[in-house]
Design a protein around this motif. Structure first.
Motif: not given
Lengths: 287, 269, 266, 543
Positions: A103-111, A219-229, A267-272
């Protein structure tokens, strides 16, 4: 073939990351300490037993291979601080964190994207400066303050966590997409599209976004890792029972099996996510 | 008026340098009869829970953070630039090695390295020294994420005509790297710098929970911002203690002013 | 001149970084006329075209003066009004045809989009007719191509087709032939002539190539250091250049001489 | 304050907490800072597990948290015989576990035998495992049980108040309990929900089945600010252990009742490392083992300021290991160390310390400076440390504060002994000094300043050893107290541990919750859980 190679690389990253994490944790101060030791009610015998259990892990390679061996049977070991199988802990908490991040990735991207677009439409005007200031403000406000402020308006802690992670992503999405969109808007075909008399929305959706799509997806891919951290502080502050909160507890109690498993997960989520974005960028470049 | 950002920045720096004269109370003096009071003539921003002058703490803390956070951000961006550009520019093998290490680096719990370093330092180390080391390590560890972005940027540049031209002119790869590539990823690096600057300031504050931030009684922007967390506790209106917001306002102002002046520089060049 | 000009310009332009680029440039464009604007690279020729379309903010410039299109002042016009004019009454053709087409959109869609920007009617017939006019294929396969699958010459034709879809009163061509080889250049120049003849479109043809301009245009204006230093028919410009700069320009045109250069003795 | 508000406050005074007309039903909600780590009643090591254990299981006797006296529970009565070696319980008849399994002597024997398993790590299990010999449990009848210890255990019945009785027969094993509630649902990391135990044995005076509440929902919430916020929104019914700053704000809120229960058992303390093997300078060891140095430091710390500044007045200067909240064991003769920096300086100067400018130096010329380690992230402790820093600066002593995370701290103070002074708080759960023997015996592993000594390092430590053994073997409580009073006296003279503050126990509750008897002993608010009920119409529906 390329898929297999990527898979191999992800596996290697996870394995090496796990080993290094193992080493970092075991050699960090306080590894052999246990909070229960402060309890004056414990006898010397019990103390000895607790110590012995942890000192086994300092033989790095043998204990790591033991862990991997267990892993090959689907056994992540047992969390030392919570006394439960790590697999159980992860599967309990995974859905919470994944929903939050999703949800946060979607919302963060929208904003972030809409802020970037507003700024692109209004280059040179005070609105652009205001947009940049807003993104700076979001970068500068500590997550904990944001969380507490949000709780005044939002009742659910889970929702508040989504907002905290989203608002942490927003300025980053804004910065990069703003740069990207500005670049895109500067290209000649946009000039021509304007000269054709096209409306701003049409230009945006048909001429600006499609060429930038590849990089935005990266960037969206990277934002998943960002969201995780970002979810770690959010979950810790708001006491949301997810992976982030678990990671923090594990770090504070030097819970080796749990921490190594979590490193595997990150590592799995980030690297993928990174591999996927690399793949998309490559595709974009070769097309 | 165009130089306004620079002028304001200069004024801020001047104010911070003059901290010992502007805030004669000092950052550690505890006025125990004035606990957590609001702004007064003597305490422009009130006092904290131990009766210390918040204004003084803000000024002295700013000196520390304003120096160290940009330094850490610069270190991480520099590393990211060199490593990321090298990855894109060099051969396939080195590139995949670098990507591999950045992936590993992104997934490690670096907290434990910080703990180990702090644990290895002598206990009576001066707070200033320990915080410099903490920031430095933070900077050193922050390369992996941005390096990926830099790599993507460099790959785009490598396709451009002027790199082709440089190759055609027989310019040495090292020169191409330093003269043609690095200068052209500057916008990317600058964006990264602005993102990491406040992030480093905030991570210093968050490390406080592990004892890795600046220790008592030294102030820093990080631990001043931390003060907000308990106070906003919604037991009161968040704006009831507006003076607590001063560090955030100052931080946003400084970051934005720096950005504005940098944009202006870019515009005129 | 008794004719009311379709476009009448009096313009100053400043760039934030560079200072004044155009200084009191005055131009009149009569209906159906092709006016060539010649100057050195960087003399502000493209700026002028952008300014007329009110797209100068795109490059970070600011302008003052007056731009009268059919007697209406464009400098004060709203973005909405301008959008109605762009591509419809005044259209633009740019220098690098391949970069000017959206790389991620098929040719056909870009043409239909240009049509749809100013008309709700089905434009298929007009588009096909225009494509034929500019000597482009009209088959499905062609329309389904992406810009990267076109040659420069084809791309430029597509751009011209797009620019004249709505039979504009004015066409601004910004160095449309500079990126082309000699043969393609000749055919594109032909195309401009044809368009001018068939549709009566007035053109502002911006170029640094005096020869090309002379072969195409009814009148030529010479731009130097931000000012129009001289205006005249091609003949006047070539035979009786008045301004020092014009003379330099004319003299710089190479003439054909078939002398064998002397061999260097090694 | 307006008269209206004043009236409101008077109405909301503790008197209001006593019963009106009893209503049944409703769900009680509150938060604990961490998730229970063990739901097995005998394996409890952490506070949250202890709380849940208390609510779901029954013990033979119960400590009344208000009177601080042991009361009958599953056992109607008990008798200590054989000069304190044996205790015999008369059990209540006809009781049932939550799943319907019957309760009798066999269950008590079963439970105590379980405790003998050496692999059980929990303070309660360990206190039943004597160093020599073994505990013998016998059923004298179906409802009479005797337990015999090989050595004398002071205040023996106290041990049984924390011992949950397990069922020997129930198929649910340890999940079957005798407490007022039972676990209904547990969501990892989020909350645990307890439902009323239909088989709970206790009925009130009018014969009504207890407990009155239908359910309890305990949320795991580390963030106190969020807990307070939600409490004020009515999502929680009470909060305990509130920090003074928050308490003052709650007091100003007319919709909740904030209560100051007086000094708690908890202490904040600082001690110097006197371990001979410690990797610190010899001159520092010399200071730290000197009584007058420790005393001087203690006298330079302004405890009154600490109570006023850090605790906003909700704390009292500490005298020693026993808080004034411990009504029986508190040594009322002792006074907290006086704040007299000049006298302290004179004391140091007698030992050869000298002031050079604003820096104190010892007789060899070493500048007097040391580092206090403490755990990071504890606001109160960080403030105390900063105050000590400022206080000691007055007599030219430079103090560095090194905050670190808990595991790092424990490693230093219990393993490597690589520290100079340590500031820590101690949460005391037990009133009896026997629970502190590990702290005071020089051979103890919690003998903070110099643990695990083979032979006492100093005559006064030897004397404390002797006194602690004495109080442990005495039957007469008053004689025990005399011995332990002497221990406290020596501790005050020698100050191996500089006690700083006993904070007050501060709680707040919703006025809708009735019959509360808040106590400084944990579980502060719910120790009489079976009696609690919501005012009419205020019951929250149990989901």
């Amino acid at each position: 073939m390329a898929f297999l190679r990527t898979l191999g690389r992800v596996a290697l990253v996870v394995l090496v990351g796990g080993l290094l994490a193992h080493a970092l944790i075991v050699f960090a101060p306080g590894y052999s300490a246990d909070e229960r030791e402060l309890d004056p009610g414990l006898t010397a015998e019990t103390r000895e037993a607790m110590l012995k259990e942890k000192s086994q892990d300092s033989r790095l390679i043998s204990s790591y291979s033991r862990f991997l061996l267990g892993l090959s049977h689907g056994d992540f070991g047992t969390s030392r601080s919570l006394g439960r199988p790590v697999r159980e802990l992860l599967s309990d908490r995974l859905p919470t964190t994944l929903t939050t991040i999703g949800k946060a990735v979607v919302l963060g991207w929208l904003l972030g994207l809409s802020l970037a677009l507003v700024c692109c439409f209004k280059t040179g005007s005070p609105i652009e400066s205001a947009g940049i200031m807003t993104s700076n403000l979001l970068l500068c406000v500590p997550a904990a303050v944001l969380a507490l402020l949000l709780l005044i308006w939002v009742d659910s802690r889970a929702t508040a966590a989504v907002w905290v992670v989203a608002l942490a992503l927003t300025p980053r999405v804004f910065r990069y997409s703003y740069n990207l969109l500005r670049q895109s808007y500067d290209s000649p075909h946009i000039l021509l599209a304007k000269a054709k008399g096209l409306g701003p929305l049409r230009i945006l959706f048909h001429h600006v976004l499609p060429p930038a799509a590849g990089q935005l997806i990266a960037l969206a891919g990277v934002s998943v890792s960002l969201g995780l951290s970002a979810s770690i502080p959010a979950e810790v502050i708001l006491d949301v029972p997810g992976i982030g909160q678990l990671a923090w507890q594990a770090a504070l109690s030097r819970d080796l099996p749990l921490l190594v498993s979590l490193t595997f997960f990150v590592a799995l989520v980030g690297t993928t996510a990174n591999a996927m974005s690399d793949h998309l960028v490559e595709q974009e470049a070769s097309s | 008026m165009k130089r306004l950002p620079e002028i304001l920045l200069a004024v801020l720096v001047l104010v911070m340098l003059c901290a010992p004269w502007l805030a004669p109370n000092g950052y550690e003096k505890q006025s125990r009869d004035f606990i957590a009071v609001g702004p007064t003539k003597d305490f422009l921003l009130g006092t904290d829970a131990l009766g210390r002058d918040r204004f003084a703490r803000l000024l002295f803390g700013s000196r520390l953070s304003l120096l160290l956070a940009p330094a850490a951000a610069a270190v991480s961006v520099f590393l990211a630039a060199v490593i990321g550009a090298l990855a894109a520019f060099s051969g396939k093998r080195l590139e995949s090695a670098i990507i591999f290490f950045s992936d590993v680096a992104l997934s490690l719990p670096w907290l434990f390295l910080l703990l180990t370093i702090r644990g290895a330092m002598p206990l009576d180390i001066r707070p200033e020294v320990s915080i410099v080391i903490t920031f430095l390590v933070l900077g050193l560890l922050g390369w992996a994420g941005p390096a990926r972005i830099v790599r993507a940027g460099v790959r785009l540049i490598l396709k451009s005509d002027y790199i082709f031209q440089a190759k055609a002119m027989g310019i040495a790869p090292s020169r191409t790297f330093f003269r043609y590539i690095l200068p052209n990823i500057k916008p990317l690096l600058i964006a990264q710098f602005w993102i990491s600057l406040p992030v480093f300031i905030l991570s210093e504050a968050n490390l406080g929970a592990l004892g890795l931030s600046v220790s008592e009684p030294m102030p820093s922007w990080g631990n001043l911002l931390k003060e907000l967390e308990s106070q906003t506790s919604a037991l009161e209106h968040p704006l009831a203690n507006w003076q607590l917001l001063a560090p955030i306002v100052l931080l946003v102002a400084v970051v934005s002013l720096l950005q504005l002046s940098q944009q202006r520089l870019k515009g005129s060049s | 001149m008794g004719i009311i000009p379709v476009l009448s310009v009096m313009l100053n332009v400043d760039y934030s970084g560079k200072g004044r680029v155009l200084n009191g440039v005055c131009l009149d464009l009569a209906p159906g006329e092709i006016l060539g604007l010649v100057g050195q690279s960087g003399s502000g020729k493209s700026t002028l075209a952008l300014s007329i379309l009110r797209l100068l903010s795109f490059k970070g410039g600011s302008d003052s003066g007056s731009i009268l299109f059919r007697g209406n002042e464009l400098l004060g016009a709203s973005e909405k009004q301008m959008r109605k004019l762009r591509g419809n009454q005044i259209s633009l053709v740019l220098q690098s045809p391949l970069a000017s087409l959206n790389p991620s959109m098929r040719i056909g869609r870009q043409l239909f989009e240009a049509w749809g920007a100013h008309s709700n009617e089905n434009g298929a017939a007009t588009i096909m007719e225009t494509l034929r006019q500019v000597n482009l294929p009209t088959d499905e396969a062609f329309l389904n191509r992406y810009p990267r699958q076109l040659s420069v010459g084809l791309a430029q034709r597509v751009l011209i087709a797009m620019a004249v879809l709505h039979r504009p009163a004015v066409l601004l061509a910004d160095e449309p032939t500079s990126a082309l080889d000699a043969l393609t250049q000749a055919s594109i120049l032909d195309l401009f002539r044809k368009v001018n003849r068939e549709y009566g479109t007035a053109m502002l043809f911006v170029s640094h190539d005096l020869l090309a301009v002379a072969s195409l245009c009814h009148r030529i204006a010479i731009l130097h250091e931000g000012q129009i230093v001289e205006t005249g028919t091609p003949r006047e410009i070539f035979e009786t250049p008045r301004h020092e700069y014009t003379r330099t320009l004319v003299n710089a045109i190479p003439t054909l001489r078939f002398e064998t250069p002397e061999r260097v003795q090694v | 304050m307006t008269p209206f508000l004043l009236a409101f406050f008077l109405a909301a005074s503790p008197a209001e907490l006593t019963p009106g007309k009893i209503q049944t039903g409703g769900e009680l909600r509150f938060a604990v800072p961490s998730e229970p780590k063990a739901l097995h009643p005998l394996q409890v090591t952490d506070e949250s597990s202890e709380l849940v254990r208390y609510l779901i299981s029954g013990s033979l006797v119960r400590l009344n948290r208000v009177t601080q006296k042991i009361e009958p529970e599953l056992a109607e009565s008990w008798k200590v015989t054989d000069s304190g070696l044996q205790i015999t319980f008369q059990l209540r008849k006809g009781l049932k576990f939550s799943d319907g399994a019957p309760f009798d002597a066999a269950d008590v024997i079963f439970t105590i035998n379980k405790l003998m398993d050496k692999s059980l790590v929990s303070p309660i299990a360990e206190s039943f495992r004597p160093a020599v010999g073994s505990v013998i449990t016998k059923a004298i009848g179906p409802n009479v049980v005797s337990v015999r210890f090989p050595v004398y255990v002071a205040g023996m019945e106290r041990l049984f108040s924390g011992l949950s009785i397990l069922s020997s027969r129930s198929p649910l094993k340890e999940a079957a309990g005798l407490g007022p509630f039972m676990v209904a649902e547990s969501k990892a990391g989020a909350h645990i929900r307890l439902a009323k135990n239909p088989n709970y044995w206790r009925k009130d005076a009018s014969g009504r089945q207890m407990p009155y509440l239908d359910a309890i929902r305990i949320e795991f919430l580390k963030n106190r600010d969020i807990e307070l916020l939600r409490f004020q929104k009515g999502e929680f019914d009470f909060v305990s252990n509130i920090e003074p700053e928050a308490y003052e704000k709650l007091k100003a809120n007319p919709t909740v009742t904030a209560l100051d229960l007086g000094a708690s058992l908890d202490t904040q303390q600082i001690w110097f490392n006197q371990t001979p093997a410690a990797p610190i300078g010899a001159h520092k060891k010399e200071w730290f083992t000197s009584q007058s140095f420790r005393l001087a430091i203690s006298e330079t710390i302004n405890r009154k300021d600490m109570a006023r500044v850090v605790y906003h007045g909700y704390g009292v200067p500490a005298v020693g290991p026993v808080s004034p909240g411990n009504s029986f064991w508190y040594a009322s003769k002792l006074k907290p160390a006086e704040f007299q920096p000049q006298a302290a300086l004179a004391r140091l100067q007698k030992d050869g310390f000298k002031m050079f400018g604003d820096q104190l130096k010892d007789k060899q010329g070493n500048a007097v400076e040391f580092t206090i380690v403490t755990n990071a992230g504890n606001k109160v402790r960080e403030r105390l440390a900063a105050m000590i820093q400022a206080d000691l600066r007055q007599i030219g002593i430079k103090v560095t504060v090194a905050a670190m995370d808990f595991p790092s701290l424990i490693e230093r103070i219990m393993r490597t002994f690589n520290y100079e002074a340590c500031l820590l708080g101690l949460v005391n759960l037990d009133l009896d000094p026997s629970s502190q023997s590990n702290v005071w015996l020089s051979s103890g592993s919690s003998h903070a300043w110099n643990p695990n000594q083979k032979t006492p390092a100093s005559p006064w430590e030897a004397e404390i050893d002797k006194l602690m053994r004495q109080q442990g073997s005495e039957v007469d409580p008053n004689k025990r107290k005399a011995s332990f009073d002497r221990v406290q006296e020596i501790a005050a003279q020698q100050t191996p541990i500089i006690y700083l503050i006993n904070k007050h126990t501060l709680v707040a509750t919703s006025p809708k919750l009735k019959n509360l008897k808040p106590a400084i002993l944990s579980p502060h608010m719910v120790w009489n859980i079976e009696e609690l009920y919501f005012a009419e119409g205020a019951q929250r529906a149990a989901k």
